[in-house]
Scaffold this active site. Structure first.
Site, PDB file in Angstrom:
ATOM      1  N   GLU A 285      -7.443  36.634 -53.443  1.00 38.72           N
ATOM      2  CA  GLU A 285      -6.301  36.883 -54.318  1.00 38.72           C
ATOM      3  C   GLU A 285      -6.412  36.077 -55.611  1.00 38.72           C
ATOM      4  O   GLU A 285      -5.838  36.445 -56.628  1.00 38.72           O
ATOM      5  CB  GLU A 285      -5.009  36.524 -53.573  1.00 38.72           C
ATOM      6  N   HIS A 306     -23.410  40.046 -32.406  1.00 39.13           N
ATOM      7  CA  HIS A 306     -23.637  41.227 -31.573  1.00 39.13           C
ATOM      8  C   HIS A 306     -22.940  42.453 -32.141  1.00 39.13           C
ATOM      9  O   HIS A 306     -22.801  43.462 -31.462  1.00 39.13           O
ATOM     10  CB  HIS A 306     -23.177  40.938 -30.139  1.00 39.13           C
ATOM     11  N   LYS A 420       3.291  48.154 -53.673  1.00 37.69           N
ATOM     12  CA  LYS A 420       4.749  48.020 -53.509  1.00 37.69           C
ATOM     13  C   LYS A 420       5.454  49.093 -54.333  1.00 37.69           C
ATOM     14  O   LYS A 420       6.399  49.732 -53.869  1.00 37.69           O
ATOM     15  CB  LYS A 420       5.222  46.639 -53.977  1.00 37.69           C
TER      16      LYS A 420
HETATM   17  O1  PA5 Z   1      -0.225  33.962 -52.435  1.00 41.40           O
HETATM   18  C1  PA5 Z   1       0.747  34.639 -52.716  1.00 41.40           C
HETATM   19  O2  PA5 Z   1       1.425  34.384 -53.712  1.00 41.40           O
HETATM   20  C2  PA5 Z   1       1.180  35.805 -51.847  1.00 41.40           C
HETATM   21  O3  PA5 Z   1       0.320  36.005 -50.794  1.00 41.40           O
HETATM   22  C3  PA5 Z   1       2.556  35.543 -51.285  1.00 41.40           C
HETATM   23  O4  PA5 Z   1       2.538  34.346 -50.562  1.00 41.40           O
HETATM   24  C4  PA5 Z   1       3.012  36.683 -50.392  1.00 41.40           C
HETATM   25  O5  PA5 Z   1       2.979  37.878 -51.106  1.00 41.40           O
HETATM   26  C5  PA5 Z   1       4.405  36.431 -49.871  1.00 41.40           C
HETATM   27  O6  PA5 Z   1       5.313  36.289 -50.912  1.00 41.40           O
HETATM   28  P1  PA5 Z   1       6.716  35.638 -50.685  1.00 41.40           P
HETATM   29  O7  PA5 Z   1       6.523  34.250 -50.215  1.00 41.40           O
HETATM   30  O8  PA5 Z   1       7.375  35.701 -52.022  1.00 41.40           O
HETATM   31  O9  PA5 Z   1       7.452  36.466 -49.666  1.00 41.40           O
END
Ligand code: PA5
Length: 443
Positions: A285, A306, A420
């Protein structure tokens, strides 16, 4: 201290090439330190370990103690950075059969809010029927669908089963200081809550209450976890030559520029499976943007030798492998002798099982290197809270540096919004009328 071995990337990347990045790494470190890099609103993780006080840890431990005392099970509701760190550490430190031990010493820790599976939620709520359970609702934005859905169900069930007054003691919110549904709900209901600092993004938040509270509820030593991270914070601030996190970043970057676009994180301890999931989010990410970034993949070995072993040994040569090696197991077991020796393995009788595992690791490393897969090895002394704390900060800092080398903003995730938007358009969310028309026309 966590050790990094880069000797086996040599066929593709020389030590001189890695060391040659010293000036660029120093610039990257400076940009992080001085907050001049892209995404500089989200640098709170950089000196987070050293900013954690004993009082703060005591507060977290006190809330954990209440949950441990009142509950047989605690559900951690969160997704992405709001659950993976806690899940990774809890799984790494737990007995492999924790959920079957039923020894009454620790509440069962369950996770929810990380999927939209009707079956998962039905089976979870059915398991919780009649049980004394608590909920840690973790969402920085407070608007994440997966987590909000699970929390709606769990809040109702908890109140029905435990009564509204007790529910107030065993539901804890970890969220933004002011914004979002989780904050509004916590303030309205009077839940104990912790704040996720504005300047710490989800995937860098494991050393905030997001990770620390669930880990403490599970019964693990958050003081040691933080201590490990603090020690690594010091080392990871040093110049390249003395800084394993920076060397890892520089090695990855050099491999990437030579066409090694996929990194496979391998472990030889199944308890590290979720550490790899956390690592994949951290790196994936952070750096997968602007059409750049190493694709982070993972395998559990020797299990996956495996299944994926063939591909790694002999498939397309765009990969490199990073092995997390745990030097000392917690237990001792010897390879048994067998009178009939039908499997021909009596030559191993009396050896530590770990010795066999280590030889599998070494043999695999050499085979993969021979097959054209550069190999990075990260060794930790043992799988305990202290060394996991080191490893967490090691990867965070390496990720921060690597993203500077790549030239991407490590701290945003614009790509996550696309699904989303489509999901809400398909479900007819108010405000998405035009998107609904557009997407339905495509079907
Ligand atoms: O690293 C990030 O920012 C994302 O993975 C968020 O943690 C994830 O989308 C969850 O978001 P939130 O904590 O706002 O529910």
């Amino acid at each position: 201290m966590t050790k990094l071995d880069l000797a086996k990337i040599a066929p593709v990347v020389s030590a001189a090439e890695v060391n040659g990045l010293a000036a660029r790494v120093a610039e990257a470190q400076k940009a992080l330190e001085e907050g001049t890099c892209p995404g500089n609103d989200f640098l709170g993780w950089l000196h987070l370990p050293s900013s954690i006080t004993a009082d703060f840890l005591s507060e977290v431990k006190a809330v954990a103690a209440t949950l441990r005392q009142e509950c047989d099970a605690v559900v951690v509701a969160g997704i992405g950075g709001s659950y993976l760190g806690a899940k990774a550490v809890i799984e790494a430190l737990s007995n492999s059969f924790q959920w079957l031990l039923n020894d009454g010493k620790n509440p069962v820790i369950l996770f929810a809010g990380n999927n939209i599976s009707e079956d998962y939620l039905c089976e979870l709520t059915s398991y919780l029927k009649g049980k004394k359970f608590g909920v840690i609702n973790i969402s920085k934005s407070g608007t994440t669908t997966e987590t909000a859905l699970a929390f709606r169900l769990l809040k109702k069930q908890c109140e029905e089963q435990m009564g509204k007054e007790t529910a107030k003691k065993v539901i804890v919110a970890i969220t933004d200081a002011k914004r979002g549904a989780a904050r509004t709900c916590a303030d309205k209901e009077g839940y104990k809550s912790f704040i996720i600092p504005d300047n710490v993004g989800g995937r860098f938040s494991v050393l905030t209450p997001v990770g620390l509270l669930p880990i403490a509820v599970a019964g693990f030593d958050i003081d040691q976890l933080v201590k490990g991270a603090q020690d690594m914070e010091k080392t990871a601030a040093l110049p390249l030559a003395e800084n394993p996190a920076a060397q890892y970043a520089a090695a990855r970057y050099t491999l990437y520029t030579k066409g090694k676009k996929i990194e496979i994180l391998a472990n030889y301890q199944p308890k590290l499976h979720f550490m790899a999931e956390w690592w994949k989010q951290l790196f994936g990410e952070s750096e997968g943007k602007d059409k750049k970034g190493i694709y982070p993949a993972s395998v559990d070995l020797t299990t996956d030798l495996h299944s994926m072993g063939q591909w790694i040994q002999d498939g397309e040569r765009t990969i490199f492998e990073t092995v997390i090696s745990v030097e000392n197991p917690e237990h001792k077991m010897l390879f048994p002798s067998d009178e009939e020796n039908l499997d021909g393995l009596n030559f191993l009788a009396g050896k530590r099982v770990d010795e066999v595992n280590k030889m599998a690791e070494l043999g695999t490393q050499l085979a993969h290197v021979d097959g054209g897969v550069p190999n990075i090895r990260i060794a930790i002394e043992r799988l305990d809270a202290y060394h996991l704390g080191q490893l967490i900060y090691f990867f965070e800092k390496a990720c921060g540096i690597h993203c500077q080398l790549l030239g991407v903003n490590a701290f945003n995730q614009p790509g996550v919004e696309a699904y989303k938007k489509n999901m809400f358009a398909l479900l007819g969310k108010p405000g998405y009328e035009q998107e609904t028309l557009t997407i339905k026309a495509r079907l």
